[in-house]
Write a protein that holds these residues in place. Structure first.
Motif, PDB file in Angstrom:
ATOM      1  N   THR A 179       0.305  -0.836  -0.209  1.00 29.47           N
ATOM      2  CA  THR A 179       0.004   0.071   0.009  1.00 29.47           C
ATOM      3  C   THR A 179       0.565   1.254   0.122  1.00 29.47           C
ATOM      4  O   THR A 179       0.613   2.087  -0.967  1.00 29.47           O
ATOM      5  CB  THR A 179      -0.796   0.294   1.108  1.00 29.47           C
ATOM      6  N   GLN A 180       1.586   1.166   1.069  1.00 31.52           N
ATOM      7  CA  GLN A 180       2.661   2.268   0.959  1.00 31.52           C
ATOM      8  C   GLN A 180       4.296   2.169  -0.553  1.00 31.52           C
ATOM      9  O   GLN A 180       3.619   3.680  -1.126  1.00 31.52           O
ATOM     10  CB  GLN A 180       3.479   2.277   1.901  1.00 31.52           C
ATOM     11  N   MET A 181       4.342   1.827  -0.815  1.00 28.89           N
ATOM     12  CA  MET A 181       4.924   1.786  -2.228  1.00 28.89           C
ATOM     13  C   MET A 181       3.605   1.646  -3.404  1.00 28.89           C
ATOM     14  O   MET A 181       4.331   3.007  -4.899  1.00 28.89           O
ATOM     15  CB  MET A 181       4.905   0.222  -2.808  1.00 28.89           C
ATOM     16  N   ALA A 182       2.978   1.512  -3.426  1.00 29.73           N
ATOM     17  CA  ALA A 182       1.506   2.020  -3.767  1.00 29.73           C
ATOM     18  C   ALA A 182       1.801   3.959  -4.511  1.00 29.73           C
ATOM     19  O   ALA A 182       1.447   4.722  -4.732  1.00 29.73           O
ATOM     20  CB  ALA A 182       0.238   1.608  -4.430  1.00 29.73           C
ATOM     21  N   ASN A 195      -3.466  -1.311   3.727  1.00 30.28           N
ATOM     22  CA  ASN A 195      -2.449  -1.172   4.865  1.00 30.28           C
ATOM     23  C   ASN A 195      -2.804  -2.572   5.275  1.00 30.28           C
ATOM     24  O   ASN A 195      -2.634  -3.316   4.940  1.00 30.28           O
ATOM     25  CB  ASN A 195      -3.265  -0.098   5.593  1.00 30.28           C
ATOM     26  N   GLU A 196      -2.873  -2.719   6.875  1.00 33.22           N
ATOM     27  CA  GLU A 196      -2.713  -4.100   7.593  1.00 33.22           C
ATOM     28  C   GLU A 196      -3.822  -4.868   7.073  1.00 33.22           C
ATOM     29  O   GLU A 196      -4.443  -6.127   8.244  1.00 33.22           O
ATOM     30  CB  GLU A 196      -2.199  -3.979   8.794  1.00 33.22           C
ATOM     31  N   PHE A 197      -4.662  -4.333   6.832  1.00 33.61           N
ATOM     32  CA  PHE A 197      -6.015  -4.805   6.714  1.00 33.61           C
ATOM     33  C   PHE A 197      -5.613  -6.433   5.476  1.00 33.61           C
ATOM     34  O   PHE A 197      -5.735  -6.034   4.223  1.00 33.61           O
ATOM     35  CB  PHE A 197      -7.483  -4.032   5.940  1.00 33.61           C
ATOM     36  N   ASN A 198      -7.126  -7.179   6.253  1.00 28.79           N
ATOM     37  CA  ASN A 198      -7.286  -8.776   5.699  1.00 28.79           C
ATOM     38  C   ASN A 198      -8.403  -8.865   4.655  1.00 28.79           C
ATOM     39  O   ASN A 198      -8.842  -8.590   5.237  1.00 28.79           O
ATOM     40  CB  ASN A 198      -6.536  -9.810   6.007  1.00 28.79           C
TER      41      ASN A 198
END
Length: 430
Positions: A164-167, A275-278
C-alpha cells in the motif's frame, strides 16, 4: 455454575490480549465463568507476576498442560516443535485445546485433529488464519450444502501494508521501515515478505475449504522484495493494483495454489483492501462469491478470535458435547496448472524494445515502457511456458529479468489481445 479453568501457554502480545478481553467480563463471557488460572512464560520476574496478580505464572509449560484442574489449554507461544509436544500431551490428557499457531496447524494440524478426535476433545484454531476475520468458523458452518470452487485473498497484513505504501510512492525499503516502526513487521520480516506466513495460512484454508490436503512444496510462492515503484506505475497504467494474494483454484481433487504479489483489477473489491487489513473471497456453487474483510493482525483482533473459540468451547463443555472437528480426514490433492496472464518486468539497455522481446518469445498482450523499464502484459499461459520464458529471458542480451507476476482473474481466463506495434502510443513517462 462451575468455573471453567483456562491454562495459557504464552503471555506475549496475543496472550495479553486474551487476558485483557477476559478481564472485561462482558455479559456473554461472564455467563461462561471462564478464568485463566495459570500461564506459562519464558521468563518470570516479580514485576511480571505483579502485572497478572490473578494468574499463577510459571516457566514450566508442561506443568500447566498436566494441571488436573485446567479444562482448556490456550496456546499463543509460537514456534512448532515445543507447542506440538505440549498440545499433544494436552489432548492426551483430555483437555480442550485452542491455538493461534498457524505454523503448527499447517505443519501438524492433521495429527493434532486425529488425536483430538481419538480423545473426544475439541481442537480450535480460528486465530491462526487472518486474525479477526472469522473465516474458519465460516468455512465450518456456512457451506454445509455448498461446494467451494476457489478462494483468493490477502492473508498477510504486513505485506499488504508495505505494498500500500509503495503504491503511494515509497520504495520497498521505505515501506518496510514504516511497517517496522508501526509494529506490523518484525526486525527480521522474512516470513512475511517472502510469503511463508501466507503460505501456511493457505494450507489451512484449503484443508477446510476443500477437504483436501496439500503440502508447502505444492504452493507456487514468491515474495514482494523484488518489487519496485515502476511495477506499480505499470500496474496502474494497465488498470490494476498489486496485492499480496493467496489463491486456490480447485478442479475435482486438483489444486492450483499460489502465494505472490498479484495484479488485481481495480474494479475488484480486493483492490480496495489497504494497509494492514486482510480479506478473503470465496467462490462457491450456491453463493457465487462471498467476501470477508477485517484486521488481519494485532493483539486484540487476534485475541478476539481466540476468545470466540473459548466461547464456543465453554458452551460445548456446559452442554456436555464436543464440537465437530473440521478437516478430520482430508484427501490428498494433486497439482493443477490453470493458465494465467502474467506481467513480465524487465530492465533494458535501451537498445532492446518490448516488441523485440515479445516477438522473440511469442507473447501477445500489451507493453508499458518507461525509461529503462519494460513491462509486458501477456496472454494466459501455463507454468511450463512461464519457466521457458524465464529461461530465455535470463539468456537474452541487453535485458535483465526482474520478476514475473500473475494477474488475478476470478474466471481464471485472461483476454488475449494482439500486441500494439507502436510502443510510443502506449508508453508512459513517470
Amino acid at each position: 455454575m462451575t468455573t471453567i479453568n483456562v491454562g495459557l501457554l504464552g503471555l506475549g502480545t496475543v496472550g495479553r490480549g486474551v487476558a485483557t478481553i477476559l478481564a472485561r467480563q462482558t455479559p456473554q463471557l461472564a455467563s461462561l465463568h471462564l478464568k485463566i488460572t495459570r500461564a506459562a512464560v519464558r521468563t518470570l520476574t516479580p514485576k511480571r507476576q505483579a502485572q497478572f496478580p490473578a494468574i499463577a505464572l510459571t516457566t514450566d509449560a508442561l506443568a500447566v498442560v498436566n494441571d488436573p484442574d485446567i479444562q482448556i489449554i490456550v496456546e499463543v507461544m509460537g514456534g512448532i516443535d515445543l507447542p506440538f509436544a505440549l498440545l499433544k500431551q494436552a489432548l492426551k490428557n483430555g483437555k480442550q485445546v485452542i491455538t493461534a499457531n498457524k505454523d503448527l496447524i499447517a505443519t501438524h494440524g492433521q495429527a493434532l485433529t486425529a488425536l483430538a478426535a481419538k480423545h473426544h476433545v475439541g481442537l480450535n484454531y480460528e486465530a491462526a488464519v487472518m486474525g479477526g476475520i472469522p473465516i474458519l468458523r465460516t468455512l465450518n458452518t456456512n457451506f454445509a450444502g455448498d461446494a467451494i470452487t476457489g478462494l483468493a485473498g490477502i492473508a498477510n497484513g504486513t505485506s499488504n501494508f508495505i505494498l500500500t505504501q509503495m503504491a503511494a510512492g515509497c520504495s520497498y525499503a521505505e515501506a518496510l521501515a514504516q511497517a517496522q516502526a508501526k509494529g506490523f513487521a518484525e526486525s527480521d520480516p522474512t516470513n512475511d515478505v517472502e510469503g511463508l506466513d501466507a503460505a501456511y495460512k493457505l494450507l489451512i484454508l484449503t484443508r477446510l475449504a476443500f477437504d483436501l490436503n496439500a503440502k508447502l512444496a505444492n504452493i507456487h510462492r514468491q515474495g514482494i522484495t523484488t518489487l519496485r515503484r515502476a511495477d506499480f506505475a505499470a500496474a496502474d497504467f494497465f488498470g490494476f493494483t498489486i496485492k499480496p494474494l493467496v489463491s486456490a483454484r480447485r478442479l475435482d481433487n486438483q489444486l492450483d495454489l499460489t502465494v505472490a504479489p498479484t495484479l488485481v483489477p481495480k474494479s475488484h473489491p480486493l483492490s480496495g483492501v489497504v494497509n494492514e487489513f486482510n480479506a478473503i473471497v470465496l467462490a462457491s456453487t450456491n453463493t457465487h462469491e462471498l467476501m470477508l474483510t477485517g484486521p488481519g493482525a494485532g493483539s486484540l483482533p487476534t485475541a478476539n478470535a481466540v476468545i470466540a473459540d473459548l466461547q464456543a468451547t465453554a458452551l460445548a463443555l456446559q452442554d456436555g458435547h464436543t464440537p465437530e472437528l473440521a478437516g478430520l480426514a482430508p484427501q490428498p490433492s494433486t497439482a493443477l496448472d490453470q493458465p494465467t496472464r502474467q506481467l513480465i518486468a524487465l530492465s533494458t539497455n535501451g537498445l532492446v524494445t518490448g516488441l523485440d522481446v515479445a516477438t522473440q518469445l511469442g507473447i501477445h498482450g500489451q507493453i508499458y515502457a518507461s525509461g529503462d523499464q519494460l513491462h509486458l502484459l501477456t496472454q494466459a499461459v501455463d507454468r511450463q511456458t512461464i519457466a521457458q520464458w524465464r529461461d530465455a529471458l535470463n539468456h537474452f542480451v541487453g535485458i535483465s529479468l526482474q520478476h514475473i507476476l500473475p494477474i488475478f482473474s476470478p474466471d481464471l481466463q485472461g483476454t488475449v489481445t494482439k500486441f500494439q506495434t507502436d510502443e510510443k502510443k502506449i508508453s508512459f513517462t513517470a
